[in-house]
Design a protein around this motif. Sequence first.
Motif, PDB file in Angstrom:
ATOM      1  N   GLY A 229       1.028  -0.978  -0.402  1.00 23.67           N
ATOM      2  CA  GLY A 229       0.060   0.455   0.053  1.00 23.67           C
ATOM      3  C   GLY A 229       0.357   1.647   0.447  1.00 23.67           C
ATOM      4  O   GLY A 229       1.351   0.884  -0.296  1.00 23.67           O
ATOM      5  N   ASP A 230       0.118   2.336   0.552  1.00 23.89           N
ATOM      6  CA  ASP A 230       0.721   4.011   0.313  1.00 23.89           C
ATOM      7  C   ASP A 230       1.763   3.998   1.767  1.00 23.89           C
ATOM      8  O   ASP A 230       1.400   4.143   2.680  1.00 23.89           O
ATOM      9  CB  ASP A 230      -0.176   4.661   1.063  1.00 23.89           C
ATOM     10  CG  ASP A 230       0.279   6.013   0.237  1.00 23.89           C
ATOM     11  OD1 ASP A 230       1.935   6.207  -0.122  1.00 23.89           O
ATOM     12  OD2 ASP A 230      -0.414   6.880   0.338  1.00 23.89           O
TER      13      ASP A 230
ATOM     14  N   THR B 198       5.984   5.335   2.855  1.00 29.16           N
ATOM     15  CA  THR B 198       6.922   6.256   2.824  1.00 29.16           C
ATOM     16  C   THR B 198       8.617   5.812   3.888  1.00 29.16           C
ATOM     17  O   THR B 198       7.740   5.313   5.201  1.00 29.16           O
ATOM     18  CB  THR B 198       6.406   7.485   2.662  1.00 29.16           C
ATOM     19  OG1 THR B 198       5.035   7.980   2.052  1.00 29.16           O
ATOM     20  CG2 THR B 198       7.801   8.599   2.423  1.00 29.16           C
TER      21      THR B 198
ATOM     22  N   ARG C 243       6.114   5.339   7.702  1.00 28.57           N
ATOM     23  CA  ARG C 243       5.035   6.677   7.530  1.00 28.57           C
ATOM     24  C   ARG C 243       3.872   5.632   6.669  1.00 28.57           C
ATOM     25  O   ARG C 243       4.025   4.675   5.300  1.00 28.57           O
ATOM     26  CB  ARG C 243       4.788   8.103   6.090  1.00 28.57           C
ATOM     27  CG  ARG C 243       3.723   8.226   6.061  1.00 28.57           C
ATOM     28  CD  ARG C 243       3.828  10.113   5.468  1.00 28.57           C
ATOM     29  NE  ARG C 243       3.125  11.015   5.106  1.00 28.57           N
ATOM     30  CZ  ARG C 243       1.972  10.546   4.274  1.00 28.57           C
ATOM     31  NH1 ARG C 243       2.050   9.803   3.460  1.00 28.57           N
ATOM     32  NH2 ARG C 243       1.120  11.265   4.444  1.00 28.57           N
TER      33      ARG C 243
ATOM     34  N   ALA D 109      -0.063   5.318   4.656  1.00 27.87           N
ATOM     35  CA  ALA D 109      -1.135   6.082   4.727  1.00 27.87           C
ATOM     36  C   ALA D 109      -1.967   4.809   4.607  1.00 27.87           C
ATOM     37  O   ALA D 109      -2.067   4.390   3.637  1.00 27.87           O
ATOM     38  CB  ALA D 109      -0.983   7.621   3.665  1.00 27.87           C
ATOM     39  N   ALA D 110      -3.244   5.272   3.947  1.00 25.47           N
ATOM     40  CA  ALA D 110      -4.652   4.815   3.736  1.00 25.47           C
ATOM     41  C   ALA D 110      -5.513   6.036   3.450  1.00 25.47           C
ATOM     42  O   ALA D 110      -6.213   6.299   4.359  1.00 25.47           O
ATOM     43  CB  ALA D 110      -5.340   4.153   4.790  1.00 25.47           C
ATOM     44  N   GLU D 111      -6.538   5.623   2.210  1.00 26.03           N
ATOM     45  CA  GLU D 111      -7.547   6.451   2.282  1.00 26.03           C
ATOM     46  C   GLU D 111      -8.531   5.230   1.517  1.00 26.03           C
ATOM     47  O   GLU D 111      -9.227   4.928   0.253  1.00 26.03           O
ATOM     48  CB  GLU D 111      -6.958   7.361   1.059  1.00 26.03           C
ATOM     49  CG  GLU D 111      -8.666   8.468   0.464  1.00 26.03           C
ATOM     50  CD  GLU D 111      -8.185   9.447  -0.372  1.00 26.03           C
ATOM     51  OE1 GLU D 111      -9.337   9.832  -0.823  1.00 26.03           O
ATOM     52  OE2 GLU D 111      -7.368   9.642  -0.632  1.00 26.03           O
TER      53      GLU D 111
ATOM     54  N   SER E 143      -8.708   2.209   2.313  1.00 26.37           N
ATOM     55  CA  SER E 143      -7.974   1.180   1.415  1.00 26.37           C
ATOM     56  C   SER E 143      -7.000   0.960   2.866  1.00 26.37           C
ATOM     57  O   SER E 143      -7.672   0.771   4.086  1.00 26.37           O
ATOM     58  CB  SER E 143      -7.400   1.882   0.397  1.00 26.37           C
ATOM     59  OG  SER E 143      -6.054   2.757   1.224  1.00 26.37           O
TER      60      SER E 143
ATOM     61  N   SER F 151      -3.073  -0.547   3.864  1.00 23.01           N
ATOM     62  CA  SER F 151      -1.610   0.064   4.239  1.00 23.01           C
ATOM     63  C   SER F 151      -1.091  -0.691   5.179  1.00 23.01           C
ATOM     64  O   SER F 151      -0.969  -0.625   6.273  1.00 23.01           O
ATOM     65  CB  SER F 151      -1.218   1.278   3.509  1.00 23.01           C
ATOM     66  OG  SER F 151      -1.613   1.888   2.696  1.00 23.01           O
TER      67      SER F 151
ATOM     68  N   THR G  40      -9.207   5.234   6.366  1.00 20.61           N
ATOM     69  CA  THR G  40      -8.344   6.894   5.805  1.00 20.61           C
ATOM     70  C   THR G  40      -7.300   7.233   7.081  1.00 20.61           C
ATOM     71  O   THR G  40      -7.963   6.855   8.243  1.00 20.61           O
ATOM     72  CB  THR G  40      -9.583   7.344   5.950  1.00 20.61           C
ATOM     73  OG1 THR G  40     -10.181   7.180   4.373  1.00 20.61           O
ATOM     74  CG2 THR G  40      -8.506   8.435   5.412  1.00 20.61           C
TER      75      THR G  40
ATOM     76  N   VAL H 147      -3.354   8.701   8.364  1.00 18.54           N
ATOM     77  CA  VAL H 147      -2.412   8.745   8.396  1.00 18.54           C
ATOM     78  C   VAL H 147      -1.425   8.140   9.846  1.00 18.54           C
ATOM     79  O   VAL H 147      -2.315   8.273  11.004  1.00 18.54           O
ATOM     80  CB  VAL H 147      -0.774   9.746   8.036  1.00 18.54           C
ATOM     81  CG1 VAL H 147       0.203   9.754   7.759  1.00 18.54           C
ATOM     82  CG2 VAL H 147      -1.788   9.853   6.199  1.00 18.54           C
TER      83      VAL H 147
END
Length: 799
Positions: A52-53, A55, A69, A71-73, A75, A77, A167, A169
């Motif tokens: 997933g997202d 970083t 880091r 992050a998810a929207e 979804s 991660s 959703t 971070v």
Amino acid sequence: MNRLTQIAILFWIVTLALTPAGRTLAQSENLIENPGFEQGQGDTVDVWGFYGDITWTDDEVHSGERAMRIAAENSTSSIQSSWFQAPAHARVEVSAWLKAENVISSGSYFKLRVTLQAFAEDKETRLRHWDLIALDGSFDWKRIESSVIVPPGVDYMRLSIQITESTGVTWVDDVDVRVAQTIPPVEEIDLGAPVVLPQPWQLHADGDELPLRRVGIVADDGDRRILQALTPVLKQMDLAYVFVPTGGAVDLYDTIIYAGNSNNAQLTRIFGDRFRNIAWSDLGNEGYFLATWQERRKTYIALGGNSEVARFYALQTLKQLIDPERSSVAAVEIADRPSLALRGVPVGIQWFRMQNELLDRMASFKLNFVWVQGSFLNEKFWFRWREPLTEDEKTRIADFVRAAQQRFITPHIAIAPRGPDADGYTTYSSDAEIDLVVDKMADLYTLGVRHFGLSFDDMVNFGQDVLYGDDIDFFDNDVGAAHVYFTEQVYSRLFERHPDISFMMVPMTYDALSHRGDTDEAYLRALGQLPAEIGIYSAIERTKGAAAAIELTNRPHMIWDNFWSSFYQRDPAPETVLPLERPMEFGEGLIRGYSFAPLIPTLEDEYLITWRTGADYAWAPERYDANASYQLAAAQHLTRDDVADQVSSIPSPVILPDSGIYAPPFAVTIGLLTEDGVLAEEADGVEIRYTIDGAIPTAESPRYTRPFALLNGSNVRVRARVFEQGVAAPGSASAFFAVSPEGAVPPAVVFGPAPTSPLALLQPITQSRITRVIGSVAAVGAIAGGAYWVYKKQVAGSR
């Protein structure tokens, strides 16, 4: 070789058996590679996997130069550690530093989660997983922590941190997984003092054992009910006992037990002589003193306390000091008192199949609190909470409550209003729903219940951690406000009917209170609006969690500890498990009381380390030492349970005929009862020893070889015991016989000293039997040249 030396040798022998090979406490070693995310090249972080997202960042870190880091929207991660080898049957401590920003859950289960997974040797077969932390909302850097006991059969583990179907971070840094506790070896400890759990406040022992013979109990009428709990022990040793009125003569008895409070002049003198450093007031309401000593060849036992429950606890300690094999008691001086007012267990439906064993075990460890909820009694307090109780269910509850109260255990019965899925939600604003709960609790009140509760735990598992229907507008979609309103209304309406009740609730957010997100903190702060007299029952593991509970909810919590139950409820526990590891700083000011969730009966550990160390901690956290408690718990098992195991295959002796009064000629027969009910002679390697003076047979007692006669005028107590290869079986058989010329059963049964005339082989004649000895000393006279006791006769089948 004395008994204490034998036990010490036993400890030395079993040390290797109980020590996990090659396992030691390794608190300095982190099992996670690259825990601070400092190693890597380009965008690749060493040994961590991503989905997933994700970083690898240096703009927001807890320590060092890098962090992760996530992050998810709407979804998922996640990051996942490399494999690490699972430490065998150890407790691992898991921690990480997290920061979150607007993590918004898309459903009851989906949140920011920290999960530990366990795999088989192939690294593909997942055996278990633990969701250690579940958070949402926003918060600055905070250290989250939890622990897991590694079950047998696990070879590898890995840790994952993810935002699931939500959703927001989060930032992760400084992940840590390390061995915090392993099963300690059973050491060769100094057993100069008897094994007593919970461990007493003050204990002095000189290693002597005092004989127990004919017992006279001097106690107020109110304590007779308490001392009846000693009856099974006395029966196991075949000891006759009587209650003697206060001030009555005790010269007839070889063992004298005194029980009472400071109003008893005899006990006050004993207490003053033997406990010069403390006063009666130092014992409090539940503290007690216990002294055993020998004087002029008589054994004396003193049980003192300021209340009935205190003297009941003294009795539980006395039962641990008695050796039924030797009919003896350790010579001790004990003063003890608990630190916590509430000490107990929450139990589920499995334990109600063995209700009396549960309550007896609780009583033996001086536990006084039991929380009953959930699927108990046909789910009438859980999914079917709206249905009324049947008459049969009411009878069962009344029996349980009565049995608990007889053992000085306070039952708290809670209702968990919920359905098996979201469609069964509770409308918290509904007067009808509130009255259903109140009416059911009022029914419980008529059955003897005085302590009630509501449970909102695990609502997330049924999709009911959110509001539905009319409640959304009524409470402005605030679950905390809904639970506060519902709880306060149930309590106040029930209190209006019955002002002698107490009340407690289990919140929806009930664990990891010290590192919750702002959403959960808002829920807990709402609970602070509850009336101060309503208690809160939650799963707190650490002192900072207890401090957070007070800060958030304006009251100390009762602790529900899942130390063992979280890890041993799928597969049977090994014979010995990790001792309880909890902070010694817990006390009345920080917590309201302590309870541990016991393993279900079919899965619990053979050594009962769970019960023994759990009860030891509950009695006085500030005096608790996990390793010492473990050693004593193992010792208690070895000195009691293992002895019974060693001789369990030895058949029990049988004395024929039954106790009673018989006409001459009369003979006594002793044999071994086989599995098919046939009386057999001695087996290979097994011999029967007997006495006719009431003493417990030893290896030096006469060996039984053939029936023997009792002559006219005989009044004797015959005891028989089996020995296998010189090892005595744990119990002995006993029978009382009187030989009368008429062969009739007189209105009283008498027994006295053994006859002095020679015994001759005669045929037995079966007559009436005496099923048990009751009553008190009624007369003293002379028969066969000695004193005798007179007992009321009880015909078989009567009461």
